[in-house]
Design a protein around this motif. Structure first.
Motif, PDB file in Angstrom:
ATOM      1  N   ALA A   1       0.839  -1.309   0.038  1.00  0.00           N
ATOM      2  CA  ALA A   1       0.028  -0.171   0.010  1.00  0.00           C
ATOM      3  C   ALA A   1       0.830   1.396   0.217  1.00  0.00           C
ATOM      4  O   ALA A   1       0.416   2.371  -0.433  1.00  0.00           O
ATOM      5  CB  ALA A   1      -0.888   0.131   1.078  1.00  0.00           C
TER       6      ALA A   1
ATOM      7  N   VAL B   1       0.650   0.610  -6.775  1.00  0.00           N
ATOM      8  CA  VAL B   1      -0.768   0.831  -6.763  1.00  0.00           C
ATOM      9  C   VAL B   1      -1.177   1.202  -7.951  1.00  0.00           C
ATOM     10  O   VAL B   1      -2.420   1.164  -8.348  1.00  0.00           O
ATOM     11  CB  VAL B   1      -1.103   1.816  -5.701  1.00  0.00           C
TER      12      VAL B   1
ATOM     13  N   LEU C   1      -8.725   3.116  -2.715  1.00  0.00           N
ATOM     14  CA  LEU C   1      -8.529   1.508  -2.074  1.00  0.00           C
ATOM     15  C   LEU C   1      -8.494   1.284  -0.603  1.00  0.00           C
ATOM     16  O   LEU C   1      -8.165   2.283  -0.020  1.00  0.00           O
ATOM     17  CB  LEU C   1      -6.908   1.078  -2.556  1.00  0.00           C
TER      18      LEU C   1
ATOM     19  N   VAL D   1      -6.938  -0.277   2.645  1.00  0.00           N
ATOM     20  CA  VAL D   1      -5.523  -0.642   2.963  1.00  0.00           C
ATOM     21  C   VAL D   1      -5.681  -1.758   4.082  1.00  0.00           C
ATOM     22  O   VAL D   1      -6.295  -1.643   5.074  1.00  0.00           O
ATOM     23  CB  VAL D   1      -4.800   0.366   3.574  1.00  0.00           C
TER      24      VAL D   1
ATOM     25  N   VAL E   1      -3.908   6.078  -3.050  1.00  0.00           N
ATOM     26  CA  VAL E   1      -4.608   5.032  -2.519  1.00  0.00           C
ATOM     27  C   VAL E   1      -5.726   5.710  -1.738  1.00  0.00           C
ATOM     28  O   VAL E   1      -6.827   5.030  -1.800  1.00  0.00           O
ATOM     29  CB  VAL E   1      -3.651   4.377  -1.233  1.00  0.00           C
TER      30      VAL E   1
ATOM     31  N   ALA F   1      -2.559  -2.575  -0.303  1.00  0.00           N
ATOM     32  CA  ALA F   1      -3.762  -2.165  -0.852  1.00  0.00           C
ATOM     33  C   ALA F   1      -4.421  -3.242  -1.678  1.00  0.00           C
ATOM     34  O   ALA F   1      -3.874  -3.655  -2.617  1.00  0.00           O
ATOM     35  CB  ALA F   1      -3.277  -0.980  -1.787  1.00  0.00           C
TER      36      ALA F   1
END
Length: 295
Positions: A2, A8, A23, A25, A69, A98
């Motif tokens: 992540a 990512v 996203l 985590v 993220v 992630a």
């Protein structure tokens, strides 16, 4: 990982995911969460009650998690998964991961490894097969960035359970539709999501389905239980059911796999209806059905 923005970026590219959609985590435990977010007493209670398990908490970010993220927001969504294989990976890596659902963006979520392979084909990354999903639908997401806890996405853990855990009231899902182009605190909150490839019509009740101008040549009716499916078939319609008995837990577990079966049948339109129960897991089911509807 992540914390690796370039890694990512590959997730977003593979899924065709909007940068406004953050996203989640995934962490092993509270200890892994502490460097990532500002933990509150309410968050600690959630961890004690439900982690590891299907609940995600949105908390103020500590600026360690890359902006990609978080959809550029000052918050981060954290979850501790219960599946032993995922936990083994987190423990071996000793770092947060992630991880979204393994499907093309906005389409039906996968609940088994074959769904992932079917979605991505030759682009499919290696699959760690953990078997069929226990709950079927995605985790409950709770926003703890303010003094008033709020559910952003309903899921397997229902509001009453969260209120019992926290000892305070929890706001339900907002009726306001998220604008897809604007950063969202939680995945799964856009107007259209979890959608089958076949056009999908959602009615407010079973009676409204019967009142619809149905065409037995083109329509596939998806029912709550086998009894209703049998009735539609007696009247000459193609039909499927989410569950043989129609209990909400099994409907939630079978929801996405039923959509995938329906897509494979090749009818022109899918037709289903909202469940009249409005609390508990039924709320989560209706949320997914509403976002899946395309007609």
């Amino acid at each position: 990982m992540a914390l690796d923005a370039k890694a990512v970026e590959k997730i977003f590219a593979l899924k065709g995911r909007s940068p406004s959609n953050p996203l989640i985590v995934h962490v092993l435990d509270k200890e892994m969460s502490e460097p990532l977010a500002l933990l509150s007493s309410l968050a600690e209670k959630i961890f004690d009650c439900f982690w590891p398990g299907p609940i995600t908490v949105v908390l103020p970010n500590r600026d360690k998690v890359p902006a990609i993220v978080r959809a550029g927001l000052p918050s981060v969504a954290l979850r501790s998964p219960a599946h032993p294989k995922f936990r083994k990976v987190l423990k071996a890596l000793n770092a947060p991961i992630a991880a979204p659902s393994a499907n093309k963006s906005n389409l039906v979520s996968p609940t088994q490894a074959s769904h992932v392979f079917n979605d991505f084909g030759s682009e499919c990354p290696p699959i760690l097969d953990g078997g069929e999903c226990d709950h079927g639908i995605e985790s409950t997401v709770v926003d703890l960035t303010s003094d008033d806890p709020k559910i952003l996405r309903p899921g397997p853990i229902i509001r009453e359970q969260i209120e019992d855990c926290l000892g305070v009231g929890v706001l339900g899902v907002s009726k306001k539709i998220a604008v897809a182009s604007r950063p969202q605190k939680s995945p799964g909150t856009s107007k259209r999501h979890y959608s089958p490839k076949t056009p999908f019509l959602l009615k407010d009740s079973l009676d409204e389905v019967w009142g619809e101008d149905l065409d037995s040549r083109f329509d596939l009716i998806i029912c709550a239980n086998a009894r209703e499916e049998k009735t539609f078939r007696k009247h000459g319609y193609a039909a499927l059911s989410f569950s043989s008995e129609g209990d909400p837990v099994s409907i939630a577990k079978n929801l996405y796999s039923t959509f995938r079966i329906a897509d494979q049948i090749g009818m022109k339109r899918l037709v289903s209806y909202k469940f009249q129960e409005t609390s508990g897991i039924a709320e989560s089911i209706n949320d997914r059905l509403t976002r899946a509807a395309s007609l």
